[in-house]
Design a protein around this motif. Structure first.
Motif, PDB file in Angstrom:
ATOM      1  N   GLY A 240       0.787  -1.215   0.000  1.00 39.17           N
ATOM      2  CA  GLY A 240       0.000   0.000   0.000  1.00 39.17           C
ATOM      3  C   GLY A 240       0.821   1.267   0.000  1.00 39.17           C
ATOM      4  O   GLY A 240       0.274   2.364  -0.064  1.00 39.17           O
ATOM      5  N   LEU A 241       2.160   1.104   0.046  1.00 38.80           N
ATOM      6  CA  LEU A 241       3.055   2.257   0.043  1.00 38.80           C
ATOM      7  C   LEU A 241       3.943   2.210  -1.190  1.00 38.80           C
ATOM      8  O   LEU A 241       4.127   1.165  -1.815  1.00 38.80           O
ATOM      9  CB  LEU A 241       3.937   2.261   1.297  1.00 38.80           C
ATOM     10  N   GLN A 242       4.511   3.356  -1.530  1.00 41.06           N
ATOM     11  CA  GLN A 242       5.465   3.427  -2.636  1.00 41.06           C
ATOM     12  C   GLN A 242       6.657   4.272  -2.219  1.00 41.06           C
ATOM     13  O   GLN A 242       6.555   5.116  -1.339  1.00 41.06           O
ATOM     14  CB  GLN A 242       4.811   4.026  -3.881  1.00 41.06           C
ATOM     15  N   CYS A 243       7.785   3.994  -2.852  1.00 40.91           N
ATOM     16  CA  CYS A 243       9.018   4.701  -2.508  1.00 40.91           C
ATOM     17  C   CYS A 243       9.168   5.922  -3.412  1.00 40.91           C
ATOM     18  O   CYS A 243       9.205   5.809  -4.632  1.00 40.91           O
ATOM     19  CB  CYS A 243      10.213   3.771  -2.650  1.00 40.91           C
ATOM     20  N   ALA A 244       9.236   7.095  -2.812  1.00 38.05           N
ATOM     21  CA  ALA A 244       9.422   8.328  -3.555  1.00 38.05           C
ATOM     22  C   ALA A 244      10.217   9.314  -2.696  1.00 38.05           C
ATOM     23  O   ALA A 244       9.933   9.458  -1.503  1.00 38.05           O
ATOM     24  CB  ALA A 244       8.077   8.946  -3.958  1.00 38.05           C
ATOM     25  N   LEU A 245      11.209   9.930  -3.317  1.00 36.30           N
ATOM     26  CA  LEU A 245      12.059  10.874  -2.589  1.00 36.30           C
ATOM     27  C   LEU A 245      12.682  10.215  -1.357  1.00 36.30           C
ATOM     28  O   LEU A 245      12.861  10.839  -0.324  1.00 36.30           O
ATOM     29  CB  LEU A 245      11.280  12.110  -2.187  1.00 36.30           C
ATOM     30  N   ALA A 246      12.984   8.906  -1.492  1.00 41.19           N
ATOM     31  CA  ALA A 246      13.660   8.129  -0.445  1.00 41.19           C
ATOM     32  C   ALA A 246      12.772   7.886   0.768  1.00 41.19           C
ATOM     33  O   ALA A 246      13.250   7.484   1.828  1.00 41.19           O
ATOM     34  CB  ALA A 246      14.955   8.789  -0.018  1.00 41.19           C
ATOM     35  N   TYR A 247      11.431   8.102   0.653  1.00 41.66           N
ATOM     36  CA  TYR A 247      10.510   7.832   1.760  1.00 41.66           C
ATOM     37  C   TYR A 247       9.351   6.957   1.267  1.00 41.66           C
ATOM     38  O   TYR A 247       8.932   7.048   0.113  1.00 41.66           O
ATOM     39  CB  TYR A 247       9.931   9.113   2.332  1.00 41.66           C
ATOM     40  N   CYS A 248       8.863   6.109   2.147  1.00 42.54           N
ATOM     41  CA  CYS A 248       7.682   5.306   1.837  1.00 42.54           C
ATOM     42  C   CYS A 248       6.424   6.115   2.184  1.00 42.54           C
ATOM     43  O   CYS A 248       6.239   6.514   3.340  1.00 42.54           O
ATOM     44  CB  CYS A 248       7.687   4.006   2.654  1.00 42.54           C
ATOM     45  N   VAL A 249       5.597   6.340   1.173  1.00 44.19           N
ATOM     46  CA  VAL A 249       4.379   7.125   1.344  1.00 44.19           C
ATOM     47  C   VAL A 249       3.207   6.367   0.716  1.00 44.19           C
ATOM     48  O   VAL A 249       3.416   5.455  -0.076  1.00 44.19           O
ATOM     49  CB  VAL A 249       4.530   8.519   0.694  1.00 44.19           C
TER      50      VAL A 249
END
Length: 251
Positions: A240-249
């Motif tokens: 349910g999360l994705q990695c973007a800008l080095a953070y899981c959101v």
């Protein structure tokens, strides 16, 4: 003569005659008419006699709580935005990304009950947000070789929703099973590499049609929670999360 009469009267009938009545004697005894020989005590006002000023309940405000300032303090993590909290859990106080000048995305509440806007986005500003696959020429460090090609240039979809791979190229010698210059693998020839040698916990390593290592079959045993540091290539965020800008959101 009057003094003599009074004295004689007292002397002759002292046993049977009381000049002062009982009520008069009581009044003179304590000066306030209550017969207790001391100062009058009030239960309706002033000091109540229970050791504290006020109404006798142990504090100054009458609610039994000696420290009323602790009543109603906010607790971060209870899911209710209160006090000085910007948010709490899913309670964002009715605000969204648009309130912060963004066009799209998801506003997130951090663990310290402050608003996290890195998942908000505006396609075309060149800033890669969590809800964007790319933005202009910003691909978050991703290249054609990362996607299994030998070389080339990536492009971004107009709505920032996808990375366009049409500008990437395969090596002319890819597919011969030999590790030619620039090829980390070719077919089943992985040059001895495995998922574990690349830092994963397990899984099956493969080679792309463009003779680049494919780690999609590799596994990470522990996923990264929301707002945790992640690896874009490993895709190690929890479901349910994705990695973007080095953070899981959130996706």
């Amino acid at each position: 003569m009057a003094l003599c009469v009074g004295a004689c009267a007292a002397g002759e009938g002292a046993e049977d005659t009381n000049i002062f009545s009982t009520s008069v004697n009581t009044t003179l005894a304590d000066g306030n008419g209550d017969g207790d020989g001391g100062s009058e005590s009030s239960s309706g006002n002033g000091d109540s006699g229970d050791g504290d000023p006020g109404d006798g309940d142990g504090d100054d405000n009458g609610d039994g709580d000696a420290d009323p300032t602790t009543d109603g303090n906010e607790v971060c993590g209870d899911g209710v935005k209160e006090g000085q909290e910007e948010c709490d859990g899913n309670d964002l106080g009715g605000v969204n990304c648009a309130d912060f000048g963004f066009e799209d995305g998801t506003l997130v509440c951090a663990n310290d009950c402050t608003l996290f806007t890195n998942a908000c986005s505006t396609c075309g500003d060149g800033q890669l947000a969590a809800t964007e696959a790319c933005d202009g020429n910003n691909f978050g460090g991703l290249t054609c070789t990362d996607l299994g090609y030998a070389s080339g240039s990536l492009a971004c979809a107009p709505d920032c929703s996808a990375v366009v791979e049409s500008g990437c190229m395969q090596a002319p010698t890819c597919g011969n099973g030999m590790l030619d210059p620039g090829e980390p693998c070719d077919g089943v020839n992985l040059n001895g590499e495995t998922c574990q040698s690349l830092g994963y916990d397990g899984g099956v390593l493969a080679c792309t049609p463009g003779c680049q290592i494919n780690t999609d079959g590799c596994l990470v045993e522990e996923c990264v929670p929301v707002l945790g540091a992640c690896n874009l290539l490993f895709d190690d965020c929890c479901e349910g999360l994705q990695c973007a800008l080095a953070y899981c959101v959130p996706e």
